[in-house]
Design an enzyme around this catalytic site. Sequence first.
Site, mmCIF file in Angstrom:
data_model
loop_
_atom_site.group_PDB
_atom_site.id
_atom_site.type_symbol
_atom_site.label_atom_id
_atom_site.label_comp_id
_atom_site.label_asym_id
_atom_site.label_seq_id
_atom_site.Cartn_x
_atom_site.Cartn_y
_atom_site.Cartn_z
ATOM 1 C CD GLN A 198 -2.846 -1.456 0.257
ATOM 2 O OE1 GLN A 198 -3.685 -0.569 0.160
ATOM 3 N NE2 GLN A 198 -2.858 -2.547 -0.523
ATOM 4 C CB ALA A 215 -11.250 0.369 3.509
ATOM 5 C CG HIS A 216 -7.254 0.095 0.505
ATOM 6 N ND1 HIS A 216 -6.371 -0.815 0.001
ATOM 7 C CD2 HIS A 216 -8.463 -0.497 0.427
ATOM 8 C CE1 HIS A 216 -7.030 -1.887 -0.365
ATOM 9 N NE2 HIS A 216 -8.282 -1.730 -0.121
ATOM 10 C CG ASN A 217 -7.173 3.794 -2.779
ATOM 11 O OD1 ASN A 217 -6.524 2.891 -2.230
ATOM 12 N ND2 ASN A 217 -6.646 4.584 -3.681
#
Lengths: 316, 316, 316
Positions: free
Chosen positions: C188, C229-231
Amino acid sequence: MLFSKVAHHLGYDLTGDDLELSSMNELALASQGELTFAVGKKYSSGLSSSGSKAFLITQDLVEYLPKNASYIVCENVSLSMAHATKLFAPKPIDFKSPQAEVGEECYIDSMAKLENGARIGSNVIVMAGSYIGSNVIIKENTIIYPNVTIYRDCVIGANCIIHAGTIIGADGFGFSHTATGEHVKIYQNGNVIIEDDVEVGANCAIDRAVFNSTLIKRGSKLDNFIHIAHNCEIGEHSIFVAQTGVGGSTKLGRNCVVSGQSAFSDHLEIAPFSTFTARSGVTKSIKESGGTYSGYPLMEHREWRRLQSKIAKLNS
Amino acid sequence: MLFSKVAHHLGYDLTGDDLELSSMNELALASQGELTFAVGKKYSSGLSSSGSKAFLITQDLVEYLPKNASYIVCENVSLSMAHATKLFAPKPIDFKSPQAEVGEECYIDSMAKLENGARIGSNVIVMAGSYIGSNVIIKENTIIYPNVTIYRDCVIGANCIIHAGTIIGADGFGFSHTATGEHVKIYQNGNVIIEDDVEVGANCAIDRAVFNSTLIKRGSKLDNFIHIAHNCEIGEHSIFVAQTGVGGSTKLGRNCVVSGQSAFSDHLEIAPFSTFTARSGVTKSIKESGGTYSGYPLMEHREWRRLQSKIAKLNS
Amino acid sequence: MLFSKVAHHLGYDLTGDDLELSSMNELALASQGELTFAVGKKYSSGLSSSGSKAFLITQDLVEYLPKNASYIVCENVSLSMAHATKLFAPKPIDFKSPQAEVGEECYIDSMAKLENGARIGSNVIVMAGSYIGSNVIIKENTIIYPNVTIYRDCVIGANCIIHAGTIIGADGFGFSHTATGEHVKIYQNGNVIIEDDVEVGANCAIDRAVFNSTLIKRGSKLDNFIHIAHNCEIGEHSIFVAQTGVGGSTKLGRNCVVSGQSAFSDHLEIAPFSTFTARSGVTKSIKESGGTYSGYPLMEHREWRRLQSKIAKLNS
């Protein structure tokens, strides 16, 4: 610890020889030198075949004890067991172990704490604010991000990634209850073992076992906020998406996929290659591998989809 | 703080005598020297009987004020109240308090932080990475595991166990809202009080009260990931299983048992000895003690079981 | 990093010119000097118009590549992409950056850790036990409560409040999967950006992006135990009540209100001014702004209330 000392602590008489006891364990797993306990006739056969020689039991189970057993008859075995666990509980910190050992090529931040007895393999990173408890083992190439806590006696495998804020080895949630509604702590004298190649997300909590080990097997990946209770066993290469919880002693087979906000009751056995969609609520064991499940109460995913469309029609 | 200074901060005129104010409080609890506030006719009787002499109110409530009251008429009392809380908010750290006091037989790790004014009873353990805020009180025999944070002014009883990563006394979640959709912080000027014999699991969060105290009563046991919002009151010997949340100002009676992933709305009153099965969603107060409940919307557990079997039949 | 080195690492041949690559990115956003990837005919037009010159693709997509592209044909692009991310992953700590810079009127506790390259604006408080990673930027007037972890390269705006135990910038949960059921980490390599005036409660976790940034926009307020969460992209002035989770790449518009224990799937787009009652389970995008929703599956709140009364009648 002498069995007679346990008897004294519990306020009961010991019947049979005094014995030196090293620890406590559940009936099915207890070996010689371990104190065990049983409540209810269903344990009668387990008693007679037990590897232990030291028991806390109710009067009606005395006849099922193996020969030469030593035992204490308790009014409330569950309560006495809880009180006994305290005697076998290690202190939170073991000051007597030798200084921590650190392997080659490690980076241990000066603001990380390594208690005595910790053993760190080569090429490990322990970042600032992390706590590595007494006698903890961390194997090679693992990275511990900041503000992680690993309680004493736990084991972290090689090539693991433990993200910030995660707690490994806190006490499992176990209590016995008095007649007047007070809760007596069952000390959690086991540990957590995390095998190789496991990644644990931020702010997770994996509790130590009451006896023996909570086990996260090789290659499993946990997202953030995962709760794994005491004595769970998570199979190899399992996936747990965020905010999921697993109740005590539940065992999942390999390659299970558990979507977000799902939960498992305690004492379940889940077949390998099971998939659970978001917010599954699992209260029964699953014997057949490879299924996909949804809902609470849980059902097969297809059935759940069909049910949702039926429910939606109630509104039309 | 002079009431005239509050008026100046809010951009309004003060009517009546200027007063020295020590803090803010809700109408029903405010005493002399405390600033309080009211919105809506339902508070008219509360106003006239209030122990406070200093009010933020709307114009239509002026006639209900007690004699000799000082007051500020606000266009939006909720917003003005929020702005006022900032004036009474203590700084995050109180550097002026005397150095922390530590009782006998304590172990305070050198990597733990004790702010000024903290008072630690005898035989307390504070492990590495934990933060004990200004003026925090921790009573005898309590253990604080690593990386715990206790915000200023909170109180932890005797014989408590606070597991790693738990946060006690962070700000409750309270905001007033502008006409253009911005959120103005209501500073959380109360504290958390945890009574004796309480165990709190790993990575929990128990928020401080906006005014007065969030209270966890004697003997309660909290599993991991428990969220207790501001101004809650948790009765004696309650049990909270993992990943449960309690909304602001909700009060539970003694010996409630709350299973995993359950949640309570705010401002509820729950009778003692109530039991909630996993994932209960409680949105109404419960008056009768001793019941068992399930589901969301919540219903009696028996009814819920019956309903689930009815729902399952939709699919047949 | 030379593209030829990537090819060598992946065990494939490079077709076309060798190129210097600075990072990886998804197809739609990749620019020259960034490695990108595509699987499936649906990306054919995206390929031909891509700003990138370096691709991991399957054989059937070669014909859609822009002129002068360099590429690697992979058997399993997803797996090769995962392996490639490792090459571009920065080390957890950047020892080579210059010493951290701290602005005027700051209080940085001696028990907080500032890695090299961190830049702290004026009037910032960083309390004991907090970790500020390499090259992190924290703007003026922000307060970081104890035991917060901010991973490297993240940005925290001005006037923010980050409560204790919160983790910002831990790895998003992304893996590719081998044929034998092992999970290969997608490193990531993005960050988290938190804009001004944001408050984040205790024990939250906001994951860094796989590429680019996870974004929390100005004025948003998060309660405790929020998982982002990511993004993800959280719109201005949004409100998230405790124990809520948002799946990867989901974007919410401004002024959304999300009540406790709600959850969003990944890759959704949610219109501004949407309101979600407690335990909403959102699995589809919402195009129209201003609605109020409930339930899982999600529906309009009114419809949900009507449905609940219909369901309740099943029991009569």
